[in-house]
Enzyme design. Structure first.
Site, PDB file in Angstrom:
ATOM      1  N   GLY B  31       0.795  -1.229   0.000  1.00 40.44           N
ATOM      2  CA  GLY B  31       0.000   0.000   0.000  1.00 40.44           C
ATOM      3  C   GLY B  31       0.821   1.270   0.000  1.00 40.44           C
ATOM      4  O   GLY B  31       0.282   2.352  -0.208  1.00 40.44           O
ATOM      5  N   CYS B 240     -28.109  -8.765 -15.482  1.00 44.54           N
ATOM      6  CA  CYS B 240     -27.591  -8.504 -16.825  1.00 44.54           C
ATOM      7  C   CYS B 240     -28.657  -8.885 -17.854  1.00 44.54           C
ATOM      8  O   CYS B 240     -29.203  -9.987 -17.813  1.00 44.54           O
ATOM      9  CB  CYS B 240     -26.314  -9.298 -17.054  1.00 44.54           C
ATOM     10  SG  CYS B 240     -25.706  -9.191 -18.746  1.00 44.54           S
ATOM     11  N   CYS B 243     -26.860 -11.962 -20.125  1.00 42.38           N
ATOM     12  CA  CYS B 243     -26.525 -13.302 -19.588  1.00 42.38           C
ATOM     13  C   CYS B 243     -27.309 -13.623 -18.323  1.00 42.38           C
ATOM     14  O   CYS B 243     -27.232 -14.737 -17.817  1.00 42.38           O
ATOM     15  CB  CYS B 243     -25.024 -13.423 -19.325  1.00 42.38           C
ATOM     16  SG  CYS B 243     -24.474 -12.590 -17.821  1.00 42.38           S
ATOM     17  N   CYS B 265     -23.286  -6.781 -18.277  1.00 39.98           N
ATOM     18  CA  CYS B 265     -22.053  -6.959 -17.514  1.00 39.98           C
ATOM     19  C   CYS B 265     -20.969  -6.036 -18.080  1.00 39.98           C
ATOM     20  O   CYS B 265     -20.764  -5.989 -19.291  1.00 39.98           O
ATOM     21  CB  CYS B 265     -21.526  -8.393 -17.631  1.00 39.98           C
ATOM     22  SG  CYS B 265     -22.563  -9.648 -16.901  1.00 39.98           S
ATOM     23  N   CYS B 271     -19.433 -12.133 -19.473  1.00 39.97           N
ATOM     24  CA  CYS B 271     -20.800 -12.119 -20.016  1.00 39.97           C
ATOM     25  C   CYS B 271     -20.905 -13.039 -21.230  1.00 39.97           C
ATOM     26  O   CYS B 271     -21.811 -13.868 -21.328  1.00 39.97           O
ATOM     27  CB  CYS B 271     -21.176 -10.685 -20.385  1.00 39.97           C
ATOM     28  SG  CYS B 271     -22.937 -10.443 -20.668  1.00 39.97           S
TER      29      CYS B 271
HETATM   30 ZN    ZN Z   1     -23.852 -10.494 -18.521  1.00 40.59          ZN
END
Ligand code: ZN
Lengths: 190, 284
Positions: B31, B240, B243, B265, B271
């Site tokens: 970090g 989505c 999909c 997506c 997707c």
């Molecule tokens: Zn999708």
């Protein structure tokens, strides 16, 4: 003979071999305690293939280097000068250091980084006779549950970790084997 | 075939060594932003030259590279970077997340969980999470050194006072291993939970700002929040439309000039793979 070792050794295909070697250095540092196997490489004794690989991959004329007495031979000096160009310096100025644990001495003598720039700390390449059998249990970033490794002195690494975000980072090398221990790793003696 | 006019992966060896040393210190201090001397790359800064330099320093000839831009493999930016490394490093490329060993990304973490053999490289525009609170680098360095993050909490709390919730939805700040507060790059906060405890190595490169930082695998990463306003990795409240996935980050897409819209997506490979699986299932 010594002269031949100096000139012949090094990466056969510098850019690609360095890339492959860096992946091992990266994986080692990202997953403390895991053993990585470097490709065999000719380096003057007592410099191991793994330590030579780390130096070839990371050291150059911009990274002052400390050589412990265990490794301070004319052949090793010549090999380092020829292949990396790293200037040789005392502990406190070193970006990298190479040698046995005893020859490197107390790690407090090396740069620990500063509060604003903790990255300005030495990386020690500690030459070992073997990285197994394990005598320490490691936990921390990079480790899902626990890893195990053979360390020279578990208490020294606990003290180093207590300095976080300051502290030094370690590579351990034996033959063609390589492992790493960053300052974030918590060490327990087994 | 590699274009012989270039060194392997374009950058010269001295530059790669410098970037490699910075990456290792980044992993050793998760970090923390390691300064590095960023090089000119043959593409504009907005195209992720920091990520490109990190990828160039990490690629081996045996790698399979995937490049995504906002989750998509086929944007101009992603295609150019992929072609750049096909030409300069002769690496195999893929759009399949699971087949990639190195993934360079802008603004997303893939939906498919990453694995131990993978490296995720982020393109970072502004690496300093405290920059908008304190423009002076000398001061932000001090704040990080002391873990003095009160101002950051005040900023987030002002969001709550004004909007009733934390309004920050991209580049949502995280704290790493209880110390450094880090900018995860402009990923949606939906992706924040994937930063922590990830099996892959995560590397961040900011070209213009000349900073590199890193998360080793299985690192503890916590999104900043408050007891009465816990962090929520929100997304659009839809599935989505292509999909049917109900658990992915969605883009809202306008589909015609009547203003019709659909949710799809943002991770296009995820997707498309789901759609193909559904089709194969239906055909059986
Ligand atoms: Zn999708």
């Amino acid at each position: 003979m010594a002269h031949d070792t100096v000139l012949a050794a090094g990466f056969a295909d510098p850019a690609r071999d360095a890339a492959r070697a860096f992946r091992l250095c990266l994986n080692a540092m990202a997953r403390p305690g895991t053993l990585q196997d470097v490709a065999p490489i000719a380096a003057p004794a007592p410099l191991s293939a793994a330590a030579a690989t780390v130096l070839l991959t990371l050291a150059d004329s911009t990274t002052p280097l400390f050589i412990g007495t265990s490794h301070d031979t004319p052949e090793v000096r010549a090999w380092i000068a020829f292949h990396t160009g790293a200037p040789l310096v005392d502990r406190a100025q070193a970006v990298f250091a190479v040698g046995s644990w005893a020859a490197l001495g107390p790690t407090e003598a090396f740069a620990q980084g500063t509060a604003e720039y903790p990255d300005r700390s030495t990386t020690l390449i500690v030459e070992r006779s073997a990285l197994t059998p394990a005598n320490a249990r490691l936990t921390g970033p990079g480790i899902q549950h626990a890893h195990e490794l053979r360390l020279p002195d578990p208490a020294a690494f606990q003290a180093n970790a207590a300095l976080f975000p300051l502290g030094v980072d370690f590579y351990f090398t034996a033959g063609t084997q390589l492992a790493a221990l960053p300052r974030t790793t918590k060490v327990e003696a087994l | 075939m590699t274009d012989q006019a270039y060194n392997f992966a374009y950058l010269d060896e001295a530059t790669k060594r410098m970037i490699r040393r910075a990456l290792l210190k980044g992993l050793a201090i998760p970090g923390y932003q390691v300064p590095f001397a960023s090089r000119e790359m043959p593409m504009p800064y907005g195209w992720g030259t920091g990520g490109v330099q990190v990828t160039a320093a990490c690629l081996t000839p045996e790698d399979t590279l995937k490049v995504i831009d906002q989750g998509a493999d086929d944007t101009t930016n992603a295609v150019s970077i992929r072609k750049f490394f096909e030409r300069t490093a002769d690496v195999a490329t893929t759009e399949a997340t699971a087949e990639a060993t190195v993934i360079q990304t802008r603004h997303r973490i893939p939906e498919v969980p990453l694995t131990e053999g993978q490296i995720l490289v982020y393109q970072v525009p502004i690496p300093e999470p405290l920059r908008f609170l304190e423009p002076r680098e000398s001061e932000t360095r001090k704040m990080h050194a002391l873990s003095e993050y009160g101002l950051m909490h005040v900023k987030l709390y002002e969001d709550i006072a004004r909007h009733g919730a934390i309004a920050t939805s991209y580049a949502y700040p995280v704290q790493v291993e209880g110390h450094y507060v880090m900018d995860p790059s402009p990923i949606p906060k939906f992706d924040n939970p994937k930063l922590g405890d990830n099996a892959a190595i995560q590397l961040f490169g900011a070209g213009r700002e000349q900073r590199i930082y890193a998360l080793p695998p299985y690192t503890r990463v916590v999104s900043l929040d408050f007891e009465d306003h816990p962090f929520e990795p929100t997304k659009a409240d839809h599935s989505c439309d292509l999909c049917g996935a109900g658990d992915t980050y969605l883009d809202e897409v306008i589909t015609d000039d009547q203003g019709s819209r659909m949710f799809v997506c943002s991770d296009t490979n995820y997707c498309v793979t789901r759609q193909a699986e559904a089709e194969a299932g239906a055909a059986q």
